[in-house]
Motif scaffolding. Structure first.
Motif, mmCIF file in Angstrom:
data_model
loop_
_atom_site.group_PDB
_atom_site.id
_atom_site.type_symbol
_atom_site.label_atom_id
_atom_site.label_comp_id
_atom_site.label_asym_id
_atom_site.label_seq_id
_atom_site.Cartn_x
_atom_site.Cartn_y
_atom_site.Cartn_z
ATOM 1 N N LEU A 216 0.760 -1.202 -0.001
ATOM 2 C CA LEU A 216 -0.064 0.104 -0.078
ATOM 3 C C LEU A 216 0.906 1.293 -0.063
ATOM 4 N N GLN A 217 1.891 1.419 0.733
ATOM 5 C CA GLN A 217 2.777 2.647 1.123
ATOM 6 C C GLN A 217 3.490 2.908 -0.251
ATOM 7 N N GLN A 218 3.828 1.811 -1.003
ATOM 8 C CA GLN A 218 4.359 1.949 -2.290
ATOM 9 C C GLN A 218 3.514 2.324 -3.286
ATOM 10 N N VAL A 219 2.420 1.904 -3.379
ATOM 11 C CA VAL A 219 1.305 2.148 -4.309
ATOM 12 C C VAL A 219 1.001 3.654 -4.196
ATOM 13 N N LEU A 220 1.019 4.029 -2.716
ATOM 14 C CA LEU A 220 0.695 5.502 -2.682
ATOM 15 C C LEU A 220 1.778 6.355 -3.144
ATOM 16 N N ARG A 221 3.061 6.044 -3.004
ATOM 17 C CA ARG A 221 3.986 6.842 -3.543
ATOM 18 C C ARG A 221 4.017 6.820 -5.042
ATOM 19 N N LEU A 222 3.716 5.666 -5.628
ATOM 20 C CA LEU A 222 3.735 5.750 -7.029
ATOM 21 C C LEU A 222 2.477 6.575 -7.547
ATOM 22 N N VAL A 223 1.274 6.429 -6.957
ATOM 23 C CA VAL A 223 0.142 7.125 -7.553
ATOM 24 C C VAL A 223 0.499 8.785 -7.458
ATOM 25 N N CYS A 224 1.055 9.279 -6.371
ATOM 26 C CA CYS A 224 1.452 10.608 -6.436
ATOM 27 C C CYS A 224 2.407 10.994 -7.416
ATOM 28 N N GLN A 225 3.504 10.078 -7.715
ATOM 29 C CA GLN A 225 4.403 10.437 -8.602
ATOM 30 C C GLN A 225 4.035 10.497 -10.100
ATOM 31 N N THR A 226 3.051 9.641 -10.249
ATOM 32 C CA THR A 226 2.739 9.216 -11.647
ATOM 33 C C THR A 226 1.642 10.574 -11.949
ATOM 34 N N VAL A 227 0.768 10.900 -10.895
ATOM 35 C CA VAL A 227 0.005 11.791 -11.382
ATOM 36 C C VAL A 227 0.744 13.309 -11.456
ATOM 37 N N THR A 354 -6.848 -2.288 -4.777
ATOM 38 C CA THR A 354 -6.155 -3.620 -4.761
ATOM 39 C C THR A 354 -5.290 -3.846 -3.592
ATOM 40 N N ALA A 355 -4.355 -2.540 -3.471
ATOM 41 C CA ALA A 355 -3.491 -2.635 -2.390
ATOM 42 C C ALA A 355 -4.043 -2.899 -1.090
ATOM 43 N N ARG A 356 -5.330 -2.053 -0.917
ATOM 44 C CA ARG A 356 -5.854 -2.298 0.398
ATOM 45 C C ARG A 356 -6.253 -3.559 0.688
ATOM 46 N N LEU A 357 -6.878 -4.328 -0.440
ATOM 47 C CA LEU A 357 -7.312 -5.790 -0.310
ATOM 48 C C LEU A 357 -6.212 -6.475 -0.144
ATOM 49 N N TYR A 358 -4.998 -6.484 -0.684
ATOM 50 C CA TYR A 358 -3.994 -7.258 -0.502
ATOM 51 C C TYR A 358 -3.385 -6.956 0.849
ATOM 52 N N THR A 359 -3.338 -5.865 1.643
ATOM 53 C CA THR A 359 -3.123 -5.864 2.927
ATOM 54 C C THR A 359 -3.971 -6.369 3.789
ATOM 55 N N LEU A 360 -5.286 -6.308 3.519
ATOM 56 C CA LEU A 360 -6.046 -7.323 4.223
ATOM 57 C C LEU A 360 -6.093 -8.706 4.121
ATOM 58 N N VAL A 361 -5.662 -9.036 3.017
ATOM 59 C CA VAL A 361 -5.530 -10.745 2.672
ATOM 60 C C VAL A 361 -4.240 -11.070 3.513
ATOM 61 N N VAL A 362 -3.153 -10.124 3.628
ATOM 62 C CA VAL A 362 -1.769 -10.291 4.281
ATOM 63 C C VAL A 362 -2.168 -10.572 5.812
ATOM 64 N N GLN A 363 -2.877 -9.559 6.333
ATOM 65 C CA GLN A 363 -3.302 -9.456 7.674
ATOM 66 C C GLN A 363 -4.081 -10.662 8.041
ATOM 67 N N GLN A 364 -5.089 -11.090 7.125
ATOM 68 C CA GLN A 364 -5.893 -12.074 7.606
ATOM 69 C C GLN A 364 -5.063 -13.331 7.404
ATOM 70 N N GLN A 365 -4.122 -13.521 6.587
ATOM 71 C CA GLN A 365 -3.518 -14.737 6.272
ATOM 72 C C GLN A 365 -2.397 -14.802 7.614
ATOM 73 N N ALA A 366 -1.763 -13.646 7.941
ATOM 74 C CA ALA A 366 -0.760 -13.528 9.179
ATOM 75 C C ALA A 366 -1.745 -14.082 10.291
ATOM 76 N N GLU A 367 -2.889 -13.699 10.582
ATOM 77 C CA GLU A 367 -3.777 -14.187 11.730
ATOM 78 C C GLU A 367 -4.025 -15.402 11.672
ATOM 79 N N LEU A 368 -4.251 -16.048 10.549
ATOM 80 C CA LEU A 368 -4.780 -17.464 10.312
ATOM 81 C C LEU A 368 -3.504 -18.270 10.624
ATOM 82 N N GLN A 369 -2.304 -17.708 10.103
ATOM 83 C CA GLN A 369 -1.075 -18.457 10.513
ATOM 84 C C GLN A 369 -0.561 -18.492 11.864
ATOM 85 N N ARG A 370 -1.082 -17.356 12.490
ATOM 86 C CA ARG A 370 -0.874 -17.206 13.927
ATOM 87 C C ARG A 370 -1.454 -18.278 14.608
#
Length: 595
Positions: A216-227, A354-370
């Motif tokens: 997400l943080q890299q996507v935000l930087r790229l969005v600002c840079q490209t716009v 998409t990045a938000r959804l990916y972050t959510l999936v990673v968090q849920q995956q980490a929780e499931l792994q825990r």
């Protein structure tokens, strides 16, 4: 760069002009022939005796016209289409003039026909001054030659000369202005096409850039840079939500040359909510934030008096907003610019969502792994306690019963032989039960695993399987003293235990080879048998209903430690299980401390 671009446009315009002349050559030459034919018909109406001369002249004109048209169709002569068409047209004018001089036709009629001829051809064939000037000069010269040859006019001589010369000059001027107009239109079209291509390239680059990562943080930087780069702004503010129910967060992006700096906007997120409702909700628009809205941001993050609002909407959700500084005096924003901004906003919104959804999936995956790790730890701890209880509690109790039975047997007299035999049988049964409980305790969690490591536990279990089932189990390891942290050793033992259980239950194998080795990246455990084998790909893709959790459990355990599991098997070709786990060997002292 500008000069090179202008040269390219002029070259393209010249090619376009040749293509137009090639298409219009039949029309222009046909018009010249029509003028000659109409003039000939009028001549024939008043002077029938001149028919043969008219046919000869018109025949020559038709030949010239046909040759000109055929020449423009020839690929090798296409680059010379303008001089060929001019020459054919001038040849038709010369035929008309020669006819007038031969038969002594009216000079006024000749002048009238030549004027119509010049002006009409100039409109139909846009060849510019380089084509019209030779045609006008040649036509005027032929008229003067006809006058010198004796052609007479009813009007004073200067009238005819001035009329033909004026027609020639007017046709040249008209052709020049027509070419300038065509050139301006062509340049505008080329500019529009170039802008369209640049916008398409920009959109492709933006889409490729913002979708190159899911962080997400890299996507935000790229969005600002490209716009900033694509729209030519110096500063923008990006407000977004990490999740639909969370508060707004903000970034201030500034561009200096090719460098983009990001500063997190501080303050009360509730004060930023009105930014989402500035201007139009669906399209980019210029807005003037109110005093209260500008007061929500202060210091270096303060908003200017005029901003471009760019909504970031994905499907039906407004995932964020971009406010771009357009300067205090504003700037002219064309429809093409706003369309480009809207498309950039859609791409940015999709990337952020998409990045938000990916972050959510990673968090849920980490929780499931825990939770999975916690479940495995609980299961192992339960098995450890059960093994200890069976060994220390149940086995000790059975041993006490065995001793009591032995004492009872000694106290019985010689006359109770039958009772003594029963006591002896009960003792033997208690001893069998005690051995079974001890074996179960070792299967749940063998003490040798904690005391001497995975390799020793594997060799001990292999020996028991050889004794109990006759299965030939061979363990190979170059370093018999190799030890790892207790968690990794427990993992390796469980993998071996599950694999050997599967071999006994399903494979029907005679030999099992266990290889234990170190690699640069960690430890490798390989278990191979010569049994029936199975379709490993089909098993993991769609496990059969009768399948247990053995291999799936192994894969889960290995993934817990960041390792890799490979199951290589085909029906009738045995099975090979390879487990690689990242781990560093440790000394016996460190193993004891870790346990």
């Amino acid at each position: 760069m500008a000069t090179r671009a202008e040269t390219a446009v002029l070259t393209a315009f010249a090619l376009e002009t040749r293509r137009v002349i090639a298409r219009r050559a039949p029309l222009g030459l046909g018009f010249a022939l029509v003028v000659a034919a109409v003039a000939g018909l009028l001549e024939l109406a008043y002077y029938p005796a001149r028919l043969s001369m008219l046919l000869t002249a018109f025949g020559a004109e038709v030949v010239l016209g046909v040759l000109g048209i055929l020449s423009t169709r020839h690929e090798a002569l296409r680059r010379h289409v303008i001089p060929i068409t001019v020459a054919a047209t001038l040849g038709i004018a010369l035929c008309m003039t020669v006819y007038a001089a031969r038969v002594g036709a009216s000079g006024d009629a000749l002048a009238f026909a030549l004027i119509i001829f010049l002006t009409g051809v100039a409109l139909l064939c846009p060849w510019g001054a380089r084509g019209q000037v030779p045609l006008a000069v040649g036509t005027a010269g032929s008229y003067l030659a006809a006058l010198a040859a004796g052609v007479r006019s009813d009007l004073p001589l200067p009238y005819g000369i001035l009329a033909v010369a004026g027609g020639g000059v007017t046709s040249v001027l008209g052709t020049v202005f027509l070419e300038l107009h065509r050139q301006a239109i062509f340049q505008q079209r080329a500019l529009l096409e170039r802008n369209r291509d640049q916008q398409m390239a920009t959109l492709y680059e933006v889409s490729r850039t913002v979708t190159s990562t899911l962080e997400l943080q890299q996507v935000l930087r790229l969005v600002c840079q490209t716009v900033l780069s694509a729209l030519g702004f110096e500063h923008l503010w990006l407000f977004w939500r990490e999740a639909p129910e969370r508060a707004l967060r903000g970034l201030l992006a500034g561009r200096t040359d090719d460098q983009v700096t990001l500063t997190e906007v501080t303050g009360d997120p509730a004060g930023w909510e009105p930014f989402l409702h500035l201007g139009s909700h669906d399209v980019p628009s210029l807005v003037e934030p109110s005093v209260e809205e500008r007061a929500a941001l202060s210091g270096p993050c303060a908003l200017p008096s005029l901003v471009l609002r760019l909504p970031l909407r994905f499907q039906s959700e407004l995932v964020g907003i971009i406010l771009a500084d357009v300067g205090n005096e504003g700037r002219v924003l064309t429809a093409h610019f706003l369309d480009l901004a809207a498309t950039l906003g859609n791409s940015a919104a999709m990337a952020i969502a998409t990045a938000r959804l990916y972050t959510l999936v990673v968090q849920q995956q980490a929780e499931l792994q825990r939770l999975s790790n916690r479940r495995l730890d609980v299961v192992e701890e339960g098995m450890r306690r059960m093994s200890r209880e069976l060994h220390d509690g149940t086995c000790q109790a059975l041993m006490a019963i065995k001793l009591e039975l032995a004492l009872l047997e000694r106290r019985l007299g010689s006359d109770v032989g039958a009772l003594r035999a029963s006591v002896r049988d009960i003792g033997a049964q208690v001893l069998d039960v005690m051995h079974g409980v001890r074996q179960m305790s070792h299967l749940l969690h063998p003490p040798v695993l904690d005391d001497f490591g995975a390799l020793a536990a594997i060799e001990s279990t292999a020996a028991k399987y050889r004794e109990a089932s006759g299965l030939e189990v061979r363990v190979e390891c170059a370093d018999s003293g190799m030890r790892f942290v207790p968690a990794v050793e427990l993992l390796l033992f469980r993998v071996f235990q599950e694999a050997l259980t599967n071999v006994v239950k399903h494979a029907g194998a005679r030999r099992v080879t266990v290889r234990f080795a170190r690699e640069e990246s960690g430890v490798v455990l390989e278990i191979a048998d010569d049994g029936a084998g199975f379709d490993a790909h089909a098993y993991f893709r769609t496990p059969p209903p009768s399948a247990g959790l053995g291999l799936l459990s192994i894969r889960e355990r290995v993934a817990h430690f960041g390792g890799r599991l490979a199951v290589l098997s085909r029906p009738g070709d045995g099975t090979r299980i390879v487990v690689r786990v990242p781990a560093e060997p440790v000394s016996t002292t460190r193993v004891a401390a870790a346990g």
